[in-house]
Design a protein around this motif. Structure first.
Motif, PDB file in Angstrom:
ATOM      1  N   GLY A  58       0.823  -1.204   0.000  1.00  0.00           N
ATOM      2  CA  GLY A  58       0.000   0.000   0.000  1.00  0.00           C
ATOM      3  C   GLY A  58       0.856   1.251   0.000  1.00  0.00           C
ATOM      4  O   GLY A  58       0.652   2.170  -0.794  1.00  0.00           O
ATOM      5  N   TYR A  59       1.848   1.271   0.875  1.00  0.00           N
ATOM      6  CA  TYR A  59       2.775   2.393   0.950  1.00  0.00           C
ATOM      7  C   TYR A  59       3.424   2.624  -0.411  1.00  0.00           C
ATOM      8  O   TYR A  59       3.449   3.738  -0.934  1.00  0.00           O
ATOM      9  CB  TYR A  59       3.845   2.107   2.012  1.00  0.00           C
ATOM     10  N   SER A  60       3.931   1.539  -1.004  1.00  0.00           N
ATOM     11  CA  SER A  60       4.678   1.661  -2.249  1.00  0.00           C
ATOM     12  C   SER A  60       3.783   2.104  -3.388  1.00  0.00           C
ATOM     13  O   SER A  60       4.150   2.961  -4.188  1.00  0.00           O
ATOM     14  CB  SER A  60       5.323   0.316  -2.607  1.00  0.00           C
ATOM     15  N   ALA A  61       2.595   1.486  -3.470  1.00  0.00           N
ATOM     16  CA  ALA A  61       1.703   1.814  -4.586  1.00  0.00           C
ATOM     17  C   ALA A  61       1.310   3.287  -4.539  1.00  0.00           C
ATOM     18  O   ALA A  61       1.313   3.978  -5.556  1.00  0.00           O
ATOM     19  CB  ALA A  61       0.469   0.919  -4.544  1.00  0.00           C
ATOM     20  N   ARG A  62       1.014   3.788  -3.353  1.00  0.00           N
ATOM     21  CA  ARG A  62       0.642   5.201  -3.237  1.00  0.00           C
ATOM     22  C   ARG A  62       1.809   6.099  -3.628  1.00  0.00           C
ATOM     23  O   ARG A  62       1.660   7.083  -4.352  1.00  0.00           O
ATOM     24  CB  ARG A  62       0.188   5.509  -1.804  1.00  0.00           C
ATOM     25  N   LYS A  63       2.966   5.742  -3.140  1.00  0.00           N
ATOM     26  CA  LYS A  63       4.163   6.537  -3.404  1.00  0.00           C
ATOM     27  C   LYS A  63       4.485   6.537  -4.909  1.00  0.00           C
ATOM     28  O   LYS A  63       4.827   7.570  -5.485  1.00  0.00           O
ATOM     29  CB  LYS A  63       5.304   5.901  -2.610  1.00  0.00           C
ATOM     30  N   ILE A  64       4.385   5.383  -5.538  1.00  0.00           N
ATOM     31  CA  ILE A  64       4.715   5.281  -6.963  1.00  0.00           C
ATOM     32  C   ILE A  64       3.674   6.021  -7.807  1.00  0.00           C
ATOM     33  O   ILE A  64       4.015   6.758  -8.728  1.00  0.00           O
ATOM     34  CB  ILE A  64       4.842   3.802  -7.377  1.00  0.00           C
ATOM     35  N   LEU A  65       2.407   5.852  -7.461  1.00  0.00           N
ATOM     36  CA  LEU A  65       1.368   6.547  -8.230  1.00  0.00           C
ATOM     37  C   LEU A  65       1.523   8.065  -8.106  1.00  0.00           C
ATOM     38  O   LEU A  65       1.113   8.816  -8.984  1.00  0.00           O
ATOM     39  CB  LEU A  65      -0.031   6.106  -7.777  1.00  0.00           C
ATOM     40  N   GLY A  66       2.161   8.500  -7.030  1.00  0.00           N
ATOM     41  CA  GLY A  66       2.397   9.926  -6.828  1.00  0.00           C
ATOM     42  C   GLY A  66       3.251  10.546  -7.928  1.00  0.00           C
ATOM     43  O   GLY A  66       3.086  11.715  -8.265  1.00  0.00           O
ATOM     44  N   PHE A  67       4.189   9.791  -8.488  1.00  0.00           N
ATOM     45  CA  PHE A  67       5.019  10.368  -9.561  1.00  0.00           C
ATOM     46  C   PHE A  67       4.883   9.617 -10.874  1.00  0.00           C
ATOM     47  O   PHE A  67       5.363  10.067 -11.906  1.00  0.00           O
ATOM     48  CB  PHE A  67       6.493  10.458  -9.131  1.00  0.00           C
ATOM     49  N   MET A  68       4.200   8.444 -10.851  1.00  0.00           N
ATOM     50  CA  MET A  68       4.069   7.635 -12.060  1.00  0.00           C
ATOM     51  C   MET A  68       2.628   7.149 -12.203  1.00  0.00           C
ATOM     52  O   MET A  68       2.338   5.956 -12.050  1.00  0.00           O
ATOM     53  CB  MET A  68       5.046   6.458 -11.962  1.00  0.00           C
ATOM     54  N   PRO A  69       1.709   8.072 -12.475  1.00  0.00           N
ATOM     55  CA  PRO A  69       0.284   7.689 -12.489  1.00  0.00           C
ATOM     56  C   PRO A  69      -0.059   6.686 -13.598  1.00  0.00           C
ATOM     57  O   PRO A  69      -1.086   6.010 -13.505  1.00  0.00           O
ATOM     58  CB  PRO A  69      -0.435   9.021 -12.707  1.00  0.00           C
ATOM     59  N   GLY A  70       0.807   6.568 -14.587  1.00  0.00           N
ATOM     60  CA  GLY A  70       0.492   5.692 -15.720  1.00  0.00           C
ATOM     61  C   GLY A  70       0.534   4.213 -15.425  1.00  0.00           C
ATOM     62  O   GLY A  70       0.276   3.395 -16.304  1.00  0.00           O
ATOM     63  N   VAL A  71       0.846   3.832 -14.198  1.00  0.00           N
ATOM     64  CA  VAL A  71       0.861   2.396 -13.897  1.00  0.00           C
ATOM     65  C   VAL A  71      -0.370   1.976 -13.099  1.00  0.00           C
ATOM     66  O   VAL A  71      -0.452   0.829 -12.638  1.00  0.00           O
ATOM     67  CB  VAL A  71       2.143   1.978 -13.129  1.00  0.00           C
ATOM     68  N   SER A  72      -1.342   2.863 -12.952  1.00  0.00           N
ATOM     69  CA  SER A  72      -2.408   2.569 -11.980  1.00  0.00           C
ATOM     70  C   SER A  72      -3.222   1.326 -12.344  1.00  0.00           C
ATOM     71  O   SER A  72      -3.743   0.641 -11.472  1.00  0.00           O
ATOM     72  CB  SER A  72      -3.293   3.797 -11.788  1.00  0.00           C
TER      73      SER A  72
END
Lengths: 465, 393
Positions: free
Chosen positions: B283-297
């Motif tokens: 959860g931590y990682s997914a939120r953090k990654i979506l913060g700068f890389m929304p194209g992987v959602s």
């Protein structure tokens, strides 16, 4: 004190566990992958009309009894259909992807009623389109009224191939033949066990009668040799075997078909139990790597209980009875109470479980696949379908000394794909043990996630339960 | 039981251990080389790492270590006679800055990189998104990109090294833990699961666990294990396009040759050898990654795992002979997979080649911690002491 119980899986074990726990005053959340309750065995039509009447009348009655029993209390249960229970941590803490977000559930007890998947045994051509698991063929019939092929060969062991072949006949398919590893008459070796499951034996006879009326040949003592076709299966070659599942050269028969439905046993969906730290046994004829549980379904992982086929293959009737026992036990675990009263109160369920477990001894006679089946694949045959790893690549790794399933996985990638090794772990186990299944073989380390989930589902969190 | 005897005992069959073993066998075919590993094939840090390599660093020795290593990776299938290759994929690395401070460090690094012929370039925010379309433009200050950087399969790399080393006569044994090393005369005896092993020289390649074996010999190196977690997606369209390191988020994202995307996330966690996935990680990682890389959602997550990397006070490797003559250490500081070819060559020179004059080695000597001559790396995404990574849970 209100306690919370989460049940994973809405087949007979899960539905009855949810019912029992609810009736004992627990707040119950029922998590299931499918759109409607029933699981694989009691799968309902996706359209909701149950128009497609698949199976015998007696089976449908049994199904309705379980579904009705759940319906009576369904309004008190928080039911999450179309959900993926993807991680279970000690606690227990269960992560469920539901409606685009993750529910982090921290109940007092979890009942895992996750059932089984079908076990593949690789043979040349088994990855061709049009080669399907018999249960998968049945699922498309039950859920959508769709038959997966028109000219069908069914192969495998035990009662499922016969039932699926008969259901396909009734759905209008032309079934060329049913090629069984063992004769169903093998079950006669256990007359007392057969008697214990007499109502199921009767259904088996009904299915055989349907096949016989349609002129479908049921061949005993046959195994698949290979499937051939350009883009998809066009022909399957089967052959007699001499008791060890190895085909006898010169007895081959080629059959044209557009669908090969196969069932060579089952694999328990034990990823969540393994992830939570339950003690795991390897019992290849009862579903492979299954959690060790006591008579109440309690595992070595605190607060984690198991019920039904996922705790050892024993069929839907055992599952329904065991679901009630485990549902009651989960409430007792959650309240910190002893199990003393449960056996007295659920005497009928314990008796039903015993009776049908006895019957399973007869089923095992027809279901057990001799170890020779693990030599059906040749060097070029793909054994890990997700990562396309051939038998010869796996054998190279074994001869390099990588003989545990974890080491094999890292060396060959077998087991790293989306199925998490469900499909190939038995094959790997057999190849590492010289072509037979050795009960000492340890399964690969379970890795979250047990089901594929999207970033969005993981990132969006709903705390609750 | 007759004790094993060897010229060189290498402890650890990860990327460093096996690369050193193969290089030593190449350099001195007459040397007896024994590699013992307490686990199974690829069960340590190499088999759990993010699969990337890059020459974009900010210090000379790191640039050179990686340039040499990348050249070896390019030729690995031939030099190690591994015809199927190691899934090499040189689609570049984008080091991404979400802060002016990081961007300044990146710019300075590129100046140095150009002195050594690294084909790196400075990109503006829009160019970053062009290189990696899954990125969100918002918040990007800029980045640097080098097309020669990339990924390879750590599993295939280990398999190629293992098979090549064995062909050259190296004895590699798994499930054989080395419990202790004791001096005996001018030589050493290792107490192992396979009994006592007598060795003239010992090279420790157990990464963060090296202090366990050194401490009883009276050598104290400030090396700890930093637990990390990673996960991989199913194969998808080439939307990542390159390897992206968000320096300010301590996250590396690589789309490997098979199409799946590997995410490695560093958090400030309790140090040690914990190999369990934690409940809050995904959860931590997914939120953090979506913060700068929304194209992987919509990308589907396939599997997650945990690993441990080595951490040193300056986040640089430790390569050289310890204060106990004849006992050597090669510790990666989170660069084990990517620097293993060059480190193999260097340690072979040191241990069986009579010594090495390579200037790479001097600053990385184990004694630097005692003398205080630390060489901190300006371009690490592992520095959790400041910046965005601090205090995050």
């Amino acid at each position: 004190m209100t306690v919370s119980v989460v049940v994973v899986g809405a087949g007979p074990a899960g539905l009855m566990a949810a019912r029992e726990a609810t009736m004992r005053g627990a707040q119950v959340i029922l998590v299931d992958e499918a759109a409607r309750p029933g699981g694989q065995i009691y799968r309902q039509s996706a359209a909701g009309d149950n128009a497609a009447k698949i199976g015998l009348a007696t089976e449908r009655t049994r199904k309705q009894t379980v579904l009705d029993a759940f319906s009576e209390i369904a309004h008190q249960v928080e039911y999450l259909p179309g959900a993926a229970a993807y991680s279970l941590f000690p606690g227990p803490e269960l992560h469920v992807a539901y409606k685009g977000a993750t529910r982090e559930l921290r109940p007092d007890a979890v009942v895992l009623a996750t059932g089984v998947s079908e076990r593949g045994i690789p043979f040349p051509g088994w990855t061709l389109p049009g080669v399907m698991f018999a249960g998968g063929v049945q699922a498309t019939l039950k859920a959508h009224g769709v038959r997966a092929g028109d000219r069908v060969v069914v192969t495998g062991a035990g009662p499922l191939p016969v039932a699926v072949a008969a259901q396909l006949v009734e759905a209008g398919a032309q079934v060329q033949c049913v090629a069984l590893v063992h004769s169903l008459r093998a079950m006669l070796r256990r007359p007392a066990a057969l008697w214990a499951g007499r109502e199921l034996v009767r259904e088996g006879m009904d299915y055989l009668r349907i096949l016989s009326r349609a002129g479908v040949e049921v061949l005993d003592g046959w195994v698949p040799v290979r499937a051939d076709g350009e883009q998809r299966i066009e022909r399957v070659t089967i052959a007699r075997h001499s008791g060890d599942a190895r085909p006898i050269s010169g007895t081959e028969r080629a059959l044209d078909c557009d669908l090969l439905a196969m069932n060579f046993g089952f694999v328990a969906n034990s990823e969540l139990a393994r992830m939570a730290g339950a003690e795991i046994l390897f019992e290849p004829h009862r579903g492979g790597w299954i959690p060790r549980a006591d008579a109440f379904g309690r595992t070595a992982a605190p607060g984690v209980l198991v019920a039904g086929d996922g705790a050892g293959l024993r069929g839907a009737l055992v599952a329904a009875a065991e679901g009630r026992i485990t549902g009651a036990a989960a409430v007792a675990v959650a309240r910190g109470e002893s199990m003393d009263s449960i056996e007295a109160m659920l005497g009928a369920e314990f008796a039903q479980r015993r009776r049908h477990e006895h019957f399973q001894q007869a089923v095992q006679e027809a279901l057990r696949i001799p170890d020779g089946a693990w030599s059906w694949a040749n060097g070029e045959t793909i054994c890990c379908r997700c990562e396309c790893v051939t038998r010869s690549r796996i054998e190279r790794a074994i001869s390099d000394g990588h003989t545990s399933l974890n080491a094999l996985k890292r060396n060959t990638r077998a087991g790293m794909g989306w199925c998490g090794g469900r499909m190939c772990a038995h094959t790997l186990a057999a190849l590492t043990a010289g072509g037979r299944l050795d009960t000492a073989t340890v399964q690969m380390t379970p890795r979250p996630v047990a089901r594929l989930v999207t970033f969005a589902e993981v990132a969006n969190r709903v705390d609750g339960g | 039981m007759s004790a094993l005897t060897t010229d060189v005992l290498i402890v650890g069959a990860g990327a460093y251990g096996l690369s050193c073993a193969w290089s030593m066998a190449q350099r001195d075919p007459s040397a007896n080389i024994l590699v013992l590993d307490g686990g199974e094939f690829a069960s340590g840090a190499t088999g759990r790492n993010g699969a990337g390599f890059r020459m974009q660093w900010a210090l000379e020795f790191n640039i050179r270590l990686n340039q040499e290593s990348i050249q070896f990776f390019e030729e690995a299938h031939e030099r190690l006679d591994y015809p199927d290759g190691i899934d090499l994929c040189q689609e570049g690395y984008l080091l991404l800055a979400h802060s002016e401070r990081t961007m300044a460090a990146l710019r300075q690094a590129v100046e140095l990189q150009h002195k050594f012929g690294v084909p790196s370039e400075i990109l503006g925010p829009e160019e970053c998104v062009r290189v990696s379309p899954a990125l969100g433009l918002e918040g990007i200050v800029g980045g640097t990109y080098c097309a020669k950087d990339g990924t390879a399969s750590p599993f295939l790399w280990l398999d190629a090294l293992l098979r090549a080393a064995r062909r050259d006569g190296v004895d590699v044994r798994y499930n054989t833990r080395v419990h202790r090393i004791e001096p005996r005369g001018s030589d050493f005896v290792a107490i192992t699961d396979a009994g006592e092993v007598a060795a003239s020289k010992v090279l420790l390649c157990t990464d963060w666990a090296v202090p366990e074996l050194l401490a009883p010999l009276g050598v104290d190196l400030p090396i700890t294990g930093l637990p990390k977690e990673a996960f991989v997606s199913e194969a998808c369209d080439p939307r990542i396009g390159t390897t992206v390191i968000s320096m300010d988020n301590h996250i590396a994202v690589s789309q490997v040759r098979r199409g799946s995307v590997v995410f490695v996330v560093t958090r400030d966690r309790e140090r040690g050898g914990d190999l369990h996935s934690t409940p809050e990680f995904l959860g931590y990682s997914a939120r953090k990654i979506l913060g700068f890389m929304p194209g992987v959602s919509d990308l589907k997550i396939l599997r997650s795992w945990a690993g441990v990397s080595s951490e040193t006070p300056d986040m640089q490797a430790v390569l050289g002979e310890t204060d106990v003559e004849g006992v050597y250490a090669a510790v990666s500081a989170y660069k084990g997979f990517m620097t293993s070819p060059a480190v193999g060559r260097l340690m072979a020179e040191l241990v069986v080649g009579g010594g090495s004059n390579d200037p790479i080695l001097a600053p990385l000597h184990p004694r630097r911690f005692a003398t205080g001559a630390l060489v901190p790396e300006p371009l690490t995404n592992q520095d959790l002491s400041g910046g965005v990574g601090k205090k995050q849970q």
